[in-house]
Design an enzyme around this catalytic site. Structure first.
Site, PDB file in Angstrom:
ATOM      1  N   GLU A 117      20.869   9.482  -8.948  1.00  0.00           N
ATOM      2  CA  GLU A 117      22.097  10.286  -8.796  1.00  0.00           C
ATOM      3  C   GLU A 117      22.322  10.661  -7.337  1.00  0.00           C
ATOM      4  O   GLU A 117      21.359  10.782  -6.588  1.00  0.00           O
ATOM      5  CB  GLU A 117      21.934  11.604  -9.579  1.00  0.00           C
ATOM      6  N   LYS A 119      22.610  13.073  -4.317  1.00  0.00           N
ATOM      7  CA  LYS A 119      22.107  14.423  -4.073  1.00  0.00           C
ATOM      8  C   LYS A 119      23.227  15.178  -3.358  1.00  0.00           C
ATOM      9  O   LYS A 119      23.429  15.032  -2.149  1.00  0.00           O
ATOM     10  CB  LYS A 119      20.844  14.375  -3.222  1.00  0.00           C
ATOM     11  N   ASP A 121      25.430  17.948  -1.655  1.00  0.00           N
ATOM     12  CA  ASP A 121      25.069  19.023  -0.749  1.00  0.00           C
ATOM     13  C   ASP A 121      25.914  20.258  -1.048  1.00  0.00           C
ATOM     14  O   ASP A 121      27.008  20.429  -0.525  1.00  0.00           O
ATOM     15  CB  ASP A 121      25.314  18.539   0.690  1.00  0.00           C
ATOM     16  N   GLU A 177      24.979  21.441  -9.338  1.00  0.00           N
ATOM     17  CA  GLU A 177      25.321  21.793  -7.961  1.00  0.00           C
ATOM     18  C   GLU A 177      26.800  22.189  -7.907  1.00  0.00           C
ATOM     19  O   GLU A 177      27.662  21.432  -8.365  1.00  0.00           O
ATOM     20  CB  GLU A 177      25.073  20.545  -7.092  1.00  0.00           C
ATOM     21  N   TYR A 229      23.425  18.377 -13.498  1.00  0.00           N
ATOM     22  CA  TYR A 229      22.439  17.302 -13.419  1.00  0.00           C
ATOM     23  C   TYR A 229      21.173  17.494 -14.252  1.00  0.00           C
ATOM     24  O   TYR A 229      20.324  16.627 -14.268  1.00  0.00           O
ATOM     25  CB  TYR A 229      22.089  16.976 -11.967  1.00  0.00           C
ATOM     26  N   LYS A 294      14.953  10.130 -10.640  1.00  0.00           N
ATOM     27  CA  LYS A 294      14.170  10.883 -11.635  1.00  0.00           C
ATOM     28  C   LYS A 294      13.742   9.963 -12.765  1.00  0.00           C
ATOM     29  O   LYS A 294      14.557   9.165 -13.250  1.00  0.00           O
ATOM     30  CB  LYS A 294      15.021  11.995 -12.263  1.00  0.00           C
ATOM     31  N   CYS A 430      46.495  18.151  34.529  1.00  0.00           N
ATOM     32  CA  CYS A 430      46.501  17.771  35.941  1.00  0.00           C
ATOM     33  C   CYS A 430      47.931  17.408  36.318  1.00  0.00           C
ATOM     34  O   CYS A 430      48.617  16.677  35.595  1.00  0.00           O
ATOM     35  CB  CYS A 430      45.582  16.571  36.141  1.00  0.00           C
TER      36      CYS A 430
HETATM   37  S1  IVH Z   1      17.306  17.700  -9.601  1.00  0.00           S
HETATM   38  C1  IVH Z   1      13.293  18.977 -10.501  1.00  0.00           C
HETATM   39  N1  IVH Z   1      19.535  16.427  -9.087  1.00  0.00           N
HETATM   40  O1  IVH Z   1      18.563  19.269  -4.519  1.00  0.00           O
HETATM   41  C2  IVH Z   1      14.714  18.702 -10.361  1.00  0.00           C
HETATM   42  N2  IVH Z   1      18.866  18.165  -7.617  1.00  0.00           N
HETATM   43  O2  IVH Z   1      15.517  19.843  -3.644  1.00  0.00           O
HETATM   44  C3  IVH Z   1      15.331  19.485  -9.281  1.00  0.00           C
HETATM   45  N3  IVH Z   1      20.443  18.592  -5.803  1.00  0.00           N
HETATM   46  O3  IVH Z   1      17.873  22.571  -5.285  1.00  0.00           O
HETATM   47  C4  IVH Z   1      16.713  19.229  -9.005  1.00  0.00           C
HETATM   48  N4  IVH Z   1      21.930  17.057  -6.365  1.00  0.00           N
HETATM   49  O4  IVH Z   1      20.283  21.896  -5.167  1.00  0.00           O
HETATM   50  C5  IVH Z   1      18.697  17.390  -8.689  1.00  0.00           C
HETATM   51  N5  IVH Z   1      21.496  15.223  -8.783  1.00  0.00           N
HETATM   52  C6  IVH Z   1      20.660  16.187  -8.398  1.00  0.00           C
HETATM   53  C7  IVH Z   1      20.907  17.001  -7.264  1.00  0.00           C
HETATM   54  C8  IVH Z   1      19.974  17.978  -6.898  1.00  0.00           C
HETATM   55  C9  IVH Z   1      21.622  18.023  -5.506  1.00  0.00           C
HETATM   56  C10 IVH Z   1      19.789  19.666  -5.019  1.00  0.00           C
HETATM   57  C11 IVH Z   1      19.520  20.910  -5.806  1.00  0.00           C
HETATM   58  C12 IVH Z   1      18.072  21.234  -5.625  1.00  0.00           C
HETATM   59  C13 IVH Z   1      17.669  20.341  -4.502  1.00  0.00           C
HETATM   60  C14 IVH Z   1      16.285  19.808  -4.757  1.00  0.00           C
END
Ligand code: IVH
Length: 678
Positions: A117, A119, A121, A177, A229, A294, A430
């Site tokens: 997925e 990540k 922000d 998120e 997520y 994951k 200028c």
């Molecule tokens: S899974 C154990 N999935 O990333 C599972 N996290 O360092 C933990 N984040 O604090 C989170 N997109 O804010 C997961 N698709 C996604 C994500 C995600 C963003 C962020 C989330 C978390 C940080 C993990």
């Protein structure tokens, strides 16, 4: 007090459902089915009933989305299951080692399926649904304890106040998120600038700042959204066996999930996913800082367990950061084509957003002041989504002794002419005109550029060399360049000299609008140049036009008319035009066109993405021929957006603003309809 009558109770129930239904169609799907007034009427009736019988207000009533009186502070929330964080990797080798560790623990060599997925922000949150109704929203906090942000979460249109569909669990904690789209962020900041409010540095800070609002009426006006997520607590209802199943359920219950997720078998496929996502990064309408990989099966996740704070079954594959700290070594003042003097930051080179950056614009002295930046300061540089690098903040705590203030020059740094200050535009200019070497160089670069005379091979470096050697004193000298002179220059072989001479020859015949644009008259961009060409048909007529007749042209106000007149009143400029014509430059002229009669007159277009049949500048020219205005960015004034492949944030902004979008095929048939050849 009397109890509410039965009819009122059922009317309110029906209203809640209807309003929520139409609100989704409007806000989420951009497909309203009823007129705004009808929606307002239903909503007003709902508010009226709730006002009369407050005891009937349910937590999932659409009225709860508009925000409420400010809270006095945040209440802490203890997470029933901790919200974990992720270990990070940045290479394929690390990904392979991750899988090897998993296989060893599971004592199996089999390929593992991963849910991959983006990540996103933003800000990690937890939403608690009981009997399908949203009862609490909380931030992640330190993973064990977060803050109650229910009041804010309820204002986010994409988050359902009540789950829909079948087999809804009795208790469900959804994690995900909350973020702001790039388009939403830009619109919000534009509005903030207009009203003199604080602007946010990036979408993430904007999302975090908005969720920390005590006054949810403010949150309700900000464009937040969410991707879910994972789940925490799940009681009552079927237990899913994979994460991909959870996503399916979420989607079915109306919870927003990221369509860019994908199940990949093995590390090779997962790595390919990360690389594809990285390529997509600039085109996505939200910011990501990597991918999350994951293990898909919960059974395997459970056997793998966790380390101190991070699970053994997941990894964050990090992309290059888009904001990085570096040192400001110096500030130089650059002089542009029309004399504008801009402060440019010379930075200690730094890898940011996937490229090495050593310069960033500081725009103007107001910006320098706003940032409070000094030479030798540690600054945060940001380069995201293909935009030019920018200094967004100063790490004041890292300021060294003797950090030097940045002061504006009092003379042009190139030609020592006086500087004119334009109070209104906070600009320095200028006054040297073409006496200034910088302005001369820039005006030649502009003249040769693609949207102007389009002289292939006459690039910036070469022009700088020719100006330094005084071979080029004005744009007219371009037409005296020959193979002999050129092949004597550094890094110029005879063949490329020959090619350049042919390109110069070819540029002698271009449409009048391009020649006008190429002259570099102040505030005469491509669109104004096209309007002038349409209205007057020939160069002589434009040169001799009075300020009054110029002002009669749509889009030309008295300031621009004044700049045009001033340009042609300058003998020096007329001499250059004369030389150009003598050298054989023949603008392609045609009879004046009455703008009102052009088919796309009064319409504003934006072209975005890649078109197969032509470049964007060609598309623009063709639209202008039909009388359209072509803008560089999408705003409420845009009528149509032409979206080629890979269109990114402009497309999403158009969608957000409900602007009509047409694809390349429709654009080509529009041109055909008006007999424009492709
Ligand atoms: S899974 C154990 N999935 O990333 C599972 N996290 O360092 C933990 N984040 O604090 C989170 N997109 O804010 C997961 N698709 C996604 C994500 C995600 C963003 C962020 C989330 C978390 C940080 C993990």
């Amino acid at each position: 007090m009397s109890a509410p009558p039965k009819e009122v109770i059922s009317e309110l129930e029906a209203l809640c459902q209807t309003v929520e239904h139409h609100s989704r169609l409007y806000y989420r799907d951009d497909k309203p089915e009823i007129p705004d007034q009808e929606y307002d009427r239903l909503f007003d009736r709902l508010l009226e009933i709730e006002k009369q019988w407050p005891e009937l207000i349910t937590p999932d009533s659409p009225s709860q989305r508009v925000g409420s009186e400010p809270l006095s502070g945040f209440v802490q929330v203890v997470h029933e299951l901790p919200m974990l964080s992720l270990d990070k990797i940045v290479s394929f080798e690390e990904l392979q080692r991750f899988e090897a560790r998993i296989q060893k623990r599971l004592e199996s060599e089999a390929d593992i399926s991963y849910s991959c997925e983006p990540k996103v922000d933003g800000v990690a949150v937890s939403l608690l649904y009981e009997e399908g109704v949203l009862i609490r929203g909380a931030t992640r906090g330190d993973g064990a304890i977060g803050e109650d942000i229910t009041h804010n979460v309820k204002t986010i249109r994409d988050i359902p106040l009540r789950l829909s569909g079948k087999q809804i669990p009795r208790r469900l904690e959804v994690r995900g998120e909350i973020f702001m789209t790039r388009a939403g962020f830009l619109i919000m900041n534009e509005k903030a600038i207009e009203s003199g409010d604080k602007v946010f540095v990036n979408p993430r800070n904007a999302a975090a700042g908005t969720l920390r609002q005590l006054d949810s009426r403010i949150t309700a006006r900000r464009p937040l959204t969410m991707f879910c997520y994972s789940h925490g607590v799940l009681e009552g209802g079927e237990q899913p066996s994979t994460l991909s199943e959870v996503f399916e359920c979420f989607d079915h219950w109306g919870l927003p999930v990221n369509p860019a997720r994908h199940v990949c078998k093995g590390v090779h496929a997962s790595y390919d996913y990360c690389q594809d996502l990285l390529k997509q990064r600039d085109h996505l309408d939200y910011e990501i800082d990597g991918a999350v990989i994951k293990v898909n099966r919960f059974e395997l996740q459970d056997s793998l367990g966790m380390n101190a704070r991070t699970p053994r079954w997941a990894m964050a594959y990090k992309f290059p950061a888009e904001e990085v700290a570096t040192v400001l070594n110096d500030v130089e003042f650059q002089v542009g084509r029309t004399g504008t003097i801009t402060p440019v930051a010379r930075l200690e080179p730094v890898f940011v957003g996937g490229v090495t950056v050593s310069n960033a614009t500081l725009h103007n002295m107001d910006e320098v002041e706003r940032l409070g930046v000094r030479i030798s300061d540690t600054v945060v540089v940001r380069r995201a989504g293909d935009v030019i690098p920018k200094i967004v903040s100063v790490v004041k705590s890292a300021r060294k002794k003797g950090a030097r203030n940045i002061s504006a020059p009092d003379k042009c740094p190139i030609c020592r002419s006086d500087i004119e200050h334009n109070e209104e535009e906070v600009l320095m200019r200028c006054t040297g005109g073409l006496f200034c070497r910088a302005q001369r160089t820039q005006s030649i670069i502009h003249f040769a550029s693609r949207p102007a005379m389009d002289i292939d091979g006459l690039g910036i470096k070469l022009i700088e060399q020719l100006v330094d050697r005084e071979i080029l004193k004005s744009v007219a000298d371009i037409y005296s360049l020959d193979v002999d002179t050129l092949s004597n220059l550094e890094r110029m072989a005879e063949k490329s000299a020959g090619n350049l001479v042919s390109a110069i020859e070819k540029s002698k015949q271009v449409p009048l609008a391009r020649v006008i644009f190429a002259l570099g008259i102040r505030e005469v961009g491509e669109a104004t140049a096209q309007s002038l060409a349409n209205a007057f048909g020939e160069l002589d007529a434009i040169i001799n036009a009075s300020a009054e007749s110029l002002e009669e042209i749509q889009d030309i106000g008295n300031i621009v008319a004044h700049h045009i007149r001033a340009f042609f009143d300058e003998n020096h400029n007329l001499e250059i035009i004369d030389k150009l014509l003598k050298a054989g430059v023949r603008p392609i002229e045609s009879a004046p066109i009455n703008k009102d009669e052009l088919p796309l007159n009064g319409r504003t277009y934006v072209v975005t993405g890649t078109l197969e049949a032509m470049g964007r500048s060609q598309a623009k020219e063709k639209l202008q021929q039909l009388g359209a205005r072509v803008a560089g960015s999408v705003s409420a004034k845009t009528d149509w957006v032409i979206a080629g492949s890979g269109a990114g944030s402009k497309l999403s902004k158009a969608e957000e603003l409900g602007i009509e979008i047409i694809d390349e095929a429709a654009f080509l048939s529009l041109l055909e309809q008006h007999d424009i050849l492709v």
